[in-house]
Motif scaffolding. Structure first.
Motif, mmCIF file in Angstrom:
data_model
loop_
_atom_site.group_PDB
_atom_site.id
_atom_site.type_symbol
_atom_site.label_atom_id
_atom_site.label_comp_id
_atom_site.label_asym_id
_atom_site.label_seq_id
_atom_site.Cartn_x
_atom_site.Cartn_y
_atom_site.Cartn_z
ATOM 1 N N ARG A 109 76.092 38.949 45.487
ATOM 2 C CA ARG A 109 75.402 38.284 44.388
ATOM 3 C C ARG A 109 74.860 36.945 44.870
ATOM 4 O O ARG A 109 75.571 36.175 45.498
ATOM 5 N N GLU A 110 73.593 36.685 44.571
ATOM 6 C CA GLU A 110 72.950 35.439 44.986
ATOM 7 C C GLU A 110 73.083 34.380 43.898
ATOM 8 O O GLU A 110 73.288 34.705 42.723
ATOM 9 N N ASP A 111 72.929 33.122 44.294
ATOM 10 C CA ASP A 111 72.841 32.043 43.308
ATOM 11 C C ASP A 111 71.660 32.369 42.398
ATOM 12 O O ASP A 111 70.618 32.817 42.868
ATOM 13 N N GLY A 112 71.816 32.146 41.132
ATOM 14 C CA GLY A 112 70.739 32.431 40.191
ATOM 15 C C GLY A 112 70.735 33.853 39.667
ATOM 16 O O GLY A 112 69.817 34.240 38.944
ATOM 17 N N ALA A 113 71.738 34.658 40.016
ATOM 18 C CA ALA A 113 71.828 36.022 39.469
ATOM 19 C C ALA A 113 71.875 35.930 37.942
ATOM 20 O O ALA A 113 72.437 34.987 37.382
ATOM 21 N N GLN A 114 71.259 36.896 37.275
ATOM 22 C CA GLN A 114 71.158 36.866 35.818
ATOM 23 C C GLN A 114 71.628 38.186 35.215
ATOM 24 O O GLN A 114 71.410 39.243 35.799
ATOM 25 N N GLN A 115 72.211 38.088 34.023
ATOM 26 C CA GLN A 115 72.596 39.285 33.290
ATOM 27 C C GLN A 115 71.595 39.599 32.190
ATOM 28 O O GLN A 115 71.342 40.757 31.900
ATOM 29 N N VAL A 116 71.010 38.591 31.574
ATOM 30 C CA VAL A 116 69.991 38.791 30.540
ATOM 31 C C VAL A 116 68.643 38.466 31.173
ATOM 32 O O VAL A 116 68.449 37.364 31.698
ATOM 33 N N VAL A 117 67.745 39.454 31.151
ATOM 34 C CA VAL A 117 66.449 39.321 31.824
ATOM 35 C C VAL A 117 65.338 39.805 30.898
ATOM 36 O O VAL A 117 65.599 40.403 29.850
ATOM 37 N N GLU A 118 64.112 39.575 31.312
ATOM 38 C CA GLU A 118 62.953 40.050 30.556
ATOM 39 C C GLU A 118 62.701 41.526 30.855
ATOM 40 O O GLU A 118 63.001 41.998 31.959
ATOM 41 N N PRO A 119 62.114 42.271 29.902
ATOM 42 C CA PRO A 119 61.709 43.638 30.201
ATOM 43 C C PRO A 119 60.761 43.647 31.404
ATOM 44 O O PRO A 119 59.913 42.762 31.537
ATOM 45 N N GLY A 120 60.954 44.623 32.286
ATOM 46 C CA GLY A 120 60.103 44.731 33.458
ATOM 47 C C GLY A 120 60.614 43.976 34.669
ATOM 48 O O GLY A 120 59.995 44.005 35.728
ATOM 49 N N THR A 121 61.769 43.329 34.535
ATOM 50 C CA THR A 121 62.373 42.655 35.682
ATOM 51 C C THR A 121 62.821 43.692 36.707
ATOM 52 O O THR A 121 63.324 44.754 36.340
ATOM 53 N N VAL A 122 62.631 43.381 37.979
ATOM 54 C CA VAL A 122 63.195 44.189 39.061
ATOM 55 C C VAL A 122 64.443 43.449 39.527
ATOM 56 O O VAL A 122 64.357 42.325 40.009
ATOM 57 N N ALA A 123 65.592 44.079 39.314
ATOM 58 C CA ALA A 123 66.866 43.439 39.623
ATOM 59 C C ALA A 123 67.670 44.313 40.580
ATOM 60 O O ALA A 123 67.497 45.538 40.614
ATOM 61 N N PHE A 124 68.548 43.671 41.348
ATOM 62 C CA PHE A 124 69.445 44.399 42.238
ATOM 63 C C PHE A 124 70.858 44.220 41.713
ATOM 64 O O PHE A 124 71.372 43.101 41.633
ATOM 65 N N TRP A 125 71.465 45.346 41.344
ATOM 66 C CA TRP A 125 72.828 45.365 40.804
ATOM 67 C C TRP A 125 73.788 45.411 41.984
ATOM 68 O O TRP A 125 73.955 46.456 42.613
ATOM 69 N N THR A 126 74.392 44.267 42.314
ATOM 70 C CA THR A 126 75.245 44.185 43.498
ATOM 71 C C THR A 126 76.509 45.031 43.356
ATOM 72 O O THR A 126 77.024 45.526 44.359
ATOM 73 N N ASP A 127 76.995 45.226 42.140
ATOM 74 C CA ASP A 127 78.209 46.016 41.927
ATOM 75 C C ASP A 127 77.996 47.493 42.252
ATOM 76 O O ASP A 127 78.954 48.208 42.532
#
Length: 122
Positions: A52-70
């Motif tokens: 997990r990087e600094d600035g990781a987020q759980q609530v994001v905008e629709p259309g976000t590309v996120a990497f789920w580290t878990d």
């Protein structure tokens, strides 16, 4: 950096910002995986494993590309998930934010669980 995400009923592109996770993903492309859905989110495994990087987020905008580290997965929310409140896009846990889809994230509604997914450089 831009990527293309393809599945049987459609495709989309995304613009990614420079992060350590983006770099690791970019170096692993192209990848093939199998789609999973969780509420209004598509996610799928990758061969990448990152902390997990600094600035990781759980609530994001629709259309976000996120990497789920878990789960070493890309997560593409386009609406509420089962743990969302008031219509927000709430991911299962904080994720590394890589960028955003270029077009309307609602195109992800055509992804079905079990669909083959391919991610490549655009």
């Amino acid at each position: 950096m831009r990527i293309r995400i393809l599945w049987p009923a459609g495709q989309t592109t995304a613009t990614l910002r420079a992060t350590p996770t983006t770099e690791a993903l970019w170096n692993a492309l192209p990848i093939a995986s199998t789609a999973n859905t969780w509420g209004d989110e598509v996610y799928f495994g990758t061969p990448v494993s990152m902390p997990r990087e600094d600035g990781a987020q759980q609530v994001v905008e629709p259309g976000t590309v996120a990497f789920w580290t878990d789960g070493d997965s890309l997560a593409l929310p386009y609406g509420p998930t089962p743990i969302s409140r008031d219509g927000e896009c709430r991911l299962a846990s904080p994720c590394n934010v890589l960028g955003a889809l270029d077009g309307d994230s609602q195109v992800l509604r055509t992804v079905r669980p079990g669909d083959p997914i391919r991610v490549e450089r655009a």
